[in-house]
Design a protein around this motif. Structure first.
Motif, mmCIF file in Angstrom:
data_model
loop_
_atom_site.group_PDB
_atom_site.id
_atom_site.type_symbol
_atom_site.label_atom_id
_atom_site.label_comp_id
_atom_site.label_asym_id
_atom_site.label_seq_id
_atom_site.Cartn_x
_atom_site.Cartn_y
_atom_site.Cartn_z
ATOM 1 N N MET A 1 0.846 -1.174 0.000
ATOM 2 C CA MET A 1 0.000 0.000 0.000
ATOM 3 C C MET A 1 0.893 1.239 0.000
ATOM 4 S SD MET A 1 -3.247 -1.021 2.414
ATOM 5 C CE MET A 1 -2.363 -1.492 3.875
ATOM 6 N N LEU A 2 0.404 2.278 -0.659
ATOM 7 C CA LEU A 2 1.184 3.496 -0.824
ATOM 8 C C LEU A 2 0.343 4.732 -0.542
ATOM 9 C CD1 LEU A 2 2.777 2.525 -4.244
ATOM 10 C CD2 LEU A 2 3.889 2.415 -2.020
ATOM 11 N N ILE A 3 1.030 5.807 -0.140
ATOM 12 C CA ILE A 3 0.406 7.112 -0.029
ATOM 13 C C ILE A 3 1.147 8.060 -0.969
ATOM 14 C CG2 ILE A 3 1.772 7.755 2.013
ATOM 15 C CD1 ILE A 3 -0.717 9.434 2.860
ATOM 16 N N SER A 4 0.393 8.731 -1.827
ATOM 17 C CA SER A 4 0.941 9.692 -2.786
ATOM 18 C C SER A 4 0.892 11.073 -2.154
ATOM 19 C CB SER A 4 0.098 9.718 -4.053
ATOM 20 O OG SER A 4 -0.068 8.444 -4.579
ATOM 21 N N ILE A 5 2.028 11.780 -2.157
ATOM 22 C CA ILE A 5 2.080 13.119 -1.557
ATOM 23 C C ILE A 5 2.803 14.065 -2.502
ATOM 24 C CG2 ILE A 5 2.811 14.507 0.426
ATOM 25 C CD1 ILE A 5 2.762 11.975 2.134
ATOM 26 N N ASP A 6 2.222 15.250 -2.691
ATOM 27 C CA ASP A 6 2.800 16.330 -3.499
ATOM 28 C C ASP A 6 4.231 16.617 -3.047
ATOM 29 O OD1 ASP A 6 3.549 19.176 -3.875
ATOM 30 O OD2 ASP A 6 1.504 19.512 -4.527
ATOM 31 N N ARG A 7 5.142 16.776 -4.014
ATOM 32 C CA ARG A 7 6.561 17.030 -3.714
ATOM 33 C C ARG A 7 6.737 18.234 -2.801
ATOM 34 N NH1 ARG A 7 10.922 14.197 -3.464
ATOM 35 N NH2 ARG A 7 11.037 15.237 -1.488
ATOM 36 N N THR A 8 5.961 19.299 -2.993
ATOM 37 C CA THR A 8 6.065 20.489 -2.147
ATOM 38 C C THR A 8 5.748 20.141 -0.692
ATOM 39 O OG1 THR A 8 5.403 21.902 -3.993
ATOM 40 C CG2 THR A 8 5.177 22.836 -1.783
ATOM 41 N N LEU A 9 4.719 19.330 -0.497
ATOM 42 C CA LEU A 9 4.329 18.931 0.859
ATOM 43 C C LEU A 9 5.341 17.964 1.470
ATOM 44 C CD1 LEU A 9 0.506 18.520 0.232
ATOM 45 C CD2 LEU A 9 1.691 20.463 1.283
ATOM 46 N N LEU A 10 5.893 17.075 0.642
ATOM 47 C CA LEU A 10 6.944 16.171 1.139
ATOM 48 C C LEU A 10 8.104 16.969 1.724
ATOM 49 C CD1 LEU A 10 7.243 13.537 -1.736
ATOM 50 C CD2 LEU A 10 6.352 13.141 0.559
ATOM 51 N N ASP A 11 8.541 17.975 0.960
ATOM 52 C CA ASP A 11 9.667 18.793 1.411
ATOM 53 C C ASP A 11 9.323 19.584 2.667
ATOM 54 O OD1 ASP A 11 11.169 17.873 -0.725
ATOM 55 O OD2 ASP A 11 10.770 19.635 -1.972
ATOM 56 N N ALA A 12 8.129 20.180 2.693
ATOM 57 C CA ALA A 12 7.722 20.994 3.842
ATOM 58 C C ALA A 12 7.620 20.167 5.115
ATOM 59 C CB ALA A 12 6.393 21.685 3.545
ATOM 60 N N ALA B 1 0.379 0.440 8.260
ATOM 61 C CA ALA B 1 1.601 1.075 7.789
ATOM 62 C C ALA B 1 1.533 1.194 6.273
ATOM 63 C CB ALA B 1 2.816 0.244 8.185
ATOM 64 N N ILE B 2 2.145 2.236 5.761
ATOM 65 C CA ILE B 2 2.095 2.526 4.331
ATOM 66 C C ILE B 2 3.386 3.246 3.950
ATOM 67 C CG2 ILE B 2 0.958 4.760 4.552
ATOM 68 C CD1 ILE B 2 -1.005 3.772 2.374
ATOM 69 N N TYR B 3 3.713 3.270 2.692
ATOM 70 C CA TYR B 3 4.966 3.870 2.227
ATOM 71 C C TYR B 3 4.700 5.062 1.319
ATOM 72 C CZ TYR B 3 6.918 -0.190 4.358
ATOM 73 O OH TYR B 3 7.265 -1.136 5.294
ATOM 74 N N VAL B 4 5.561 6.071 1.419
ATOM 75 C CA VAL B 4 5.389 7.346 0.726
ATOM 76 C C VAL B 4 5.930 7.274 -0.700
ATOM 77 C CG1 VAL B 4 6.102 9.780 0.719
ATOM 78 C CG2 VAL B 4 5.522 8.653 2.881
ATOM 79 N N ILE B 5 5.110 7.762 -1.653
ATOM 80 C CA ILE B 5 5.585 8.003 -3.007
ATOM 81 C C ILE B 5 5.287 9.457 -3.356
ATOM 82 C CG2 ILE B 5 5.397 5.617 -3.777
ATOM 83 C CD1 ILE B 5 2.816 6.397 -5.247
ATOM 84 N N GLU B 6 5.979 9.964 -4.350
ATOM 85 C CA GLU B 6 5.907 11.374 -4.734
ATOM 86 C C GLU B 6 4.923 11.579 -5.881
ATOM 87 O OE1 GLU B 6 8.967 14.609 -6.738
ATOM 88 O OE2 GLU B 6 9.736 12.740 -5.924
#
Length: 91
Positions: free
Chosen positions: A1-12, A33-38
């Motif tokens: 399972m994955l969670i997609s997060i906007d690059r700007t939010l990842l950095d912030a 538990a889940i893993y982050v993708i951009e």
């Protein structure tokens, strides 16, 4: 399972690609538990992918880490406030 997060939010927020994060469903108390993708910078995307999309709702994401005492004393948490389109809010 994955969670997609906007690059700007990842950095912030300080998230790393492939970082394991915990999702807690506030209503049902379910956890997974889940893993982050951009996703693309400026897209505003925060989304659960696959089966995870049926397990949680907005506001259920949590990340944490383990520290030794010195690291814990130096740690400064990041809080990123966003508007309805997941754009970073100034306040």
């Amino acid at each position: 399972m994955l969670i997609s997060i906007d690059r700007t939010l990842l950095d912030a927020a300080g998230f790393l690609i492939n970082e394991r994060v915990e999702i807690y469903n506030i209503e049902t108390t379910g956890r997974f538990a889940i893993y982050v993708i951009e996703t693309p910078d400026g897209s505003g995307t925060i989304g659960l992918n696959g089966a995870a999309a049926r397990l949680a709702m907005t506001g259920d994401i949590l990340a944490y880490a383990s520290f030794d005492v010195a690291e814990a004393n130096a740690f400064k948490p990041r809080v990123v406030l966003v508007d309805r389109e997941n754009r970073i809010s100034p306040t």
